[in-house]
Every structure is written in C-alpha cells, then in structure tokens.
Design a protein around this motif. Structure first.
Motif: not given
Length: 521
Positions: A9-25, A334-342
């Motif tokens: 969760f420390k990298n939420l500011s990086s993982d949230l937008p990355a997760g959004l992009v991965v979702f769109l792809v 993306g920095k952590t597995k949170l982006s994939a989870f998002i």
C-alpha cells in the motif's frame, strides 16, 4: 504478512494508475481470446478476474499479471471440440490446476532458471514486434479479428503481413484519427519534462488517451456521422448489470466427464503448456523489472494451479502469467502486486456496472496503447546490444524473434531454445580442460588439466582432443583440480588409455578414479 501489506500500500499512488491501464489493455484481450477460443465471452473475463484477484495474492511475483493467454487459444478451441462441451472442458481446466499445484510442490519451477537469457530477450523483442504488427490493423480501423491474436496465421485465412496490406487498403478514417490522436497524447504526456507536475506524474497517459478517444467518437456521432467508429471496432463487453445475471452466466464443470480419457489428456496438455508459458513470462518480467526482483517459480506454479482450479470451477478459461499485460504494468509505473489485483477488481466491476460505458471505447485507442508497449519491448537498442555480445548470444536471440514472429509463442520459443542449447553445448565442448605442452628429457609431454566440473556434455570435446594427439607422445590427464568427473568421461579416458598403446602413446592418469571401461578390449 503485515509488513508485506504495508509495503504494497506504500506504492498505491503508482499501482492504482498502473492497474487502471492494465485493466484497459486486459479487457479487450480477455474478450478477444474468448472469442478466438470458441468459448463463452464471459469465460475470458472470469479468467482475468481470477488471475488478478486470486493469483496476484498467492504469487511471489511483484509485477506479472495473469489471465487468459493468446498462446492457448488453439488448445482451447480444439479441446472443447475434442471433449464435446465447454463444461467438460472446464473439468480439464480444474484437473490442470491440480496438476500445476503438484508441479509446484515437486519444485518443477526450477526449469525456469534454465532458459538462456538470449532466448528470453528474443521472446520479449518478438512479442513487442508482434504487438506492433498486430495492432496496426486495429489502429487503422480495418481489422475485425479478435483483439488478442498473436499467431502468424489468422482465423480469416490471412497472416500477419497480408493483414497489414489489407488494412492499408481499408482504412477507417475515424478510427485512424482516434488512434493517431491517442498516440500523440501518450507521447506528449510521458515527456520527462512534464513529470515534475503531479497531474502528469500520477494520471496515466493511457487513461487520458482512451478518454479522449471515446470523446472523439462521441463527437463524430454528433457532428461527423461518416467518421463514426462501427460497433465491430469498439470494446464488446456482454451486459450483465446485476449480480444475479452475472451468477446466471457462470457454469459448473461436467463431473460426468471424469470417464472421458480425452479430458485427462487435455488437462495434462494445458498444465504443461500453461506452466511453461508462465515460467517464461515471469523470467522475462524479472528481467525488465526496474527493481530486478526475482520471482519464486515454485510458488508461482502453485498460484497458477489454484487460479486455474478456481477459473475452471467458475466457467473460466485456463490462464498463465502473460507478458503483454505484465509489460503494460511495468511501463505504466506499477511497483507491486497491488496493480495486478486492482486490474482484477476493475474487470469484475466493469462486468457489473460499466459495460454500457466501456462498450463505447474504440479499439484504435487501445491499439495505440499496445503500440507503445510493443515499441518499448523491441527497441532498436536491444538488437544492437545483443549483436555486440557476439554470435553466441545474437543468433539464438534473432532466431527466437523470427520463429515467434512467423509461428506462435510456444513454437517460436521451442525453436529458440533448441538453437540456444546448441550454443550452450558448443561452449561446454570448448571448456572442459586446459591444454599444456611441456618438455621432459627432450620429449614432448602433453598435459590435459581437467576443469573443476566435467559433465557428460564434455565427453565429445575431451575425446576429440585425445584422438588428435600425435603418435609416439606422452600425455598426462590431470584430474587433481576436479571435484566431479562424470562416469562417461572416466570410461572414455580409460578406454583411450588402453587403445593408445597401438599408437605408442604413453598415458598417465593423475587423480583420475579407476573405472571398469565398457569400451576397453
């Protein structure tokens, strides 16, 4: 676990937008792979959700993204026909998941460490090149085939290159404008000079490009109907706007198919191919991870096994770790597995609440996103750096690139591995010993100093050297610095010592264990 969660969760500011992009792809890829596999459209989304929500939590990889893989489409398509129904196919996926779990406990993940780096780099470059070639027709608004295709030969009878020719003859101007504008927006948005501003740093360029693309098509509807992008070139998500409708679309495996031997053959095939593709993908992801983290491969196999078990139980396709979505994750920060989870959570939400909105997104805008992902994987500098490493690295690299480009991922990797192994064997052939010539009492003495580890791979090289020794010489085979000498090598040396008498060669063995030679006579 607490410290791991804190670091995520420390990298939420990086993982949230990355997760959004991965979702769109991932969204059109999941749907496209379902379509190509002859499976229900929802099955790809189910696999994407399970891969994002379940596998990301169980996996030890920080950046890989799991979901339905284009490389399995032919296996799925043929498998459904072979076992007779999609529900029987689900059972094969469930069994495949159990087999992958077993492989993880048997520590079969170590196989992933034996892929030559030149082949892994070739795989990344080939996927990047394939993405570019495959997305250009979608970028031009001329391709009606499924969005996630990666094979050279296509379902409509064309191939990668003939499809390009067709696309340039059937350009849809509206889609092209959207794609071009989306590409320019991302190139400008990612300019390093703009990253000092919070807006450009935290809002992903791909999201802005997609929103602008959607807005442009809305503008066409109002002001330029002749430019409107047709429904076949938009995201096509099935509408299930209530939980009951979603649950109603889920299917259970046909447990009666346990009596069908074809189910077990299909399950073994899926387990092996999915495991190999996963190991290749996580190895590739680790190489492009800016933080150079290493994925525990046995844990990854277990995570994939659980994922495939659940996906099969719910009516989903088989999954693997997939390099396209993983690359998009890395390139989006993306920095952590949170982006994939998002990304997995967003896939689930999209099915329930956002289908009407998402079905307005032009594929040409998403194609622009993948064009940039592809370019970053296959930059010219990569080819130059591999060439500078020498032919031993460049040839397996370029063969892998070409083989994947003209076949598919698994066949191409197999060809690349074969070439890579050839060069590995060649290197082993050259380095099992040190060759010295000495003068003793005016007679030439040749010393072969064996290296620390001498395996059966070195047998041919040592034998060739011994057989080329001049007649009437004296040779010392020195194993004093060796900690291991393979039995086959010892047998060959003992056999040579016996036969050397015919050529008046004196053979002295130093610290070479005695064995009973099966070739001596």
């Amino acid at each position: 676990m607490k410290s791991e969660n804190q670091s995520i969760f420390k990298n939420l500011s990086s993982d949230l937008p990355a997760g959004l992009v991965v979702f769109l792809v991932a969204l059109p890829l999941c749907l496209g792979i379902s379509l190509a596999s002859g499976a229900p459209l929802l099955s790809g989304i189910i696999a994407g959700v399970v891969g994002g929500v379940v596998v990301s939590l169980l996996s030890g990889s920080s950046l890989s993204v799991s979901g339905p893989a284009a490389g399995l489409t032919v296996i799925v398509l043929n498998g459904i026909n072979k076992v007779g129904s999609f529900e029987a196919f689900q059972l094969a996926v469930v069994i495949a998941g159990v087999l992958q779990l077993v492989l993880g406990f048997l520590k079969a993940g170590i196989i992933g460490h034996y892929f030559p780096s030149s082949v892994i780099k070739g795989m990344l470059a080939a996927i990047g090149l394939t993405l570019i070639l495959k997305q250009i027709p979608h970028f031009l608004g001329a391709d009606k085939d499924f969005f996630g295709e990666m094979e050279f030969f296509q379902f409509d009878g064309r191939n990668t290159f003939t499809e390009l020719g067709y696309a340039f003859e059937h350009i849809e101007v509206g889609a092209l404008i959207i794609g071009f504008v989306s590409l320019l927006i991302m190139l400008g948005w990612d300019n390093p000079r703009l990253k000092k501003y919070a807006l450009f740093k935290f809002v992903p360029s791909a999201l802005i490009a997609v929103i602008i693309g959607l807005g442009l098509n809305f503008f066409y509807n109002l002001n330029a109907p002749n430019l409107v992008v047709g429904a076949e070139h938009l995201v096509q998500l099935p509408e299930m706007n209530t939980w009951d409708k979603l649950v109603g679309q889920l299917s259970m495996p046909n447990w009666g198919a346990f009596q069908n031997p074809d189910v077990y053959i299909l399950a073994i095939t899926i387990a092996i191919i999915a495991s190999l593709e996963t190991l290749l993908s996580v190895e590739a992801v680790d190489r492009i991870d800016p933080m150079k983290r290493v994925t525990p491969t046995n844990r990854e196999l277990k995570a994939q096994g659980v994922g495939n078990f659940i996906s099969g139980m719910l009516g989903g396709l088989p999954m693997t770790a997939v390099i396209v979505r993983s690359s998009a994750n890395i390139n989006s920060g993306g920095k952590t597995k949170l982006s994939a989870f998002i990304h997995g959570v967003l896939l689930l939400i999209s099915v329930l609440f956002l289908s009407a909105f998402l079905n307005q997104i032009p594929l040409s805008a998403l194609a622009a996103v993948l064009l940039l992902v592809g370019f970053k994987l296959t930059k010219p500098s990569l080819y130059i750096s591999q060439f500078k490493l020498g032919w031993e690295q460049f040839i397996p690299f370029i063969v892998t690139v070409l083989a994947i480009l003209f076949t598919d991922l698994l066949v191409g990797i197999s060809i690349g591995l074969a070439v890579g192994v050839f060069f590995i064997l060649k290197a082993n052939y050259k380095t099992p010993y040190f060759f010295h010539k000495e003068n003793h009492n005016q007679n030439e003495v040749i010393r072969l100093q064996l290296s620390e580890n001498v395996s059966f791979l070195n047998k041919a090289s040592i034998l060739l050297t011994l057989h080329h020794l001049p007649d009437n010489c004296e040779v010392i085979v020195d194993g004093s610095k060796s900690t291991f000498i393979d039995y086959d090598v010892l047998d060959a040396i003992q056999s040579f010592k016996v036969n050397a008498k015919e050529r008046n060669i004196q053979v002295h063995l130093k610290d070479i264990p005695e064995v009973v030679s099966t070739n001596a006579h």
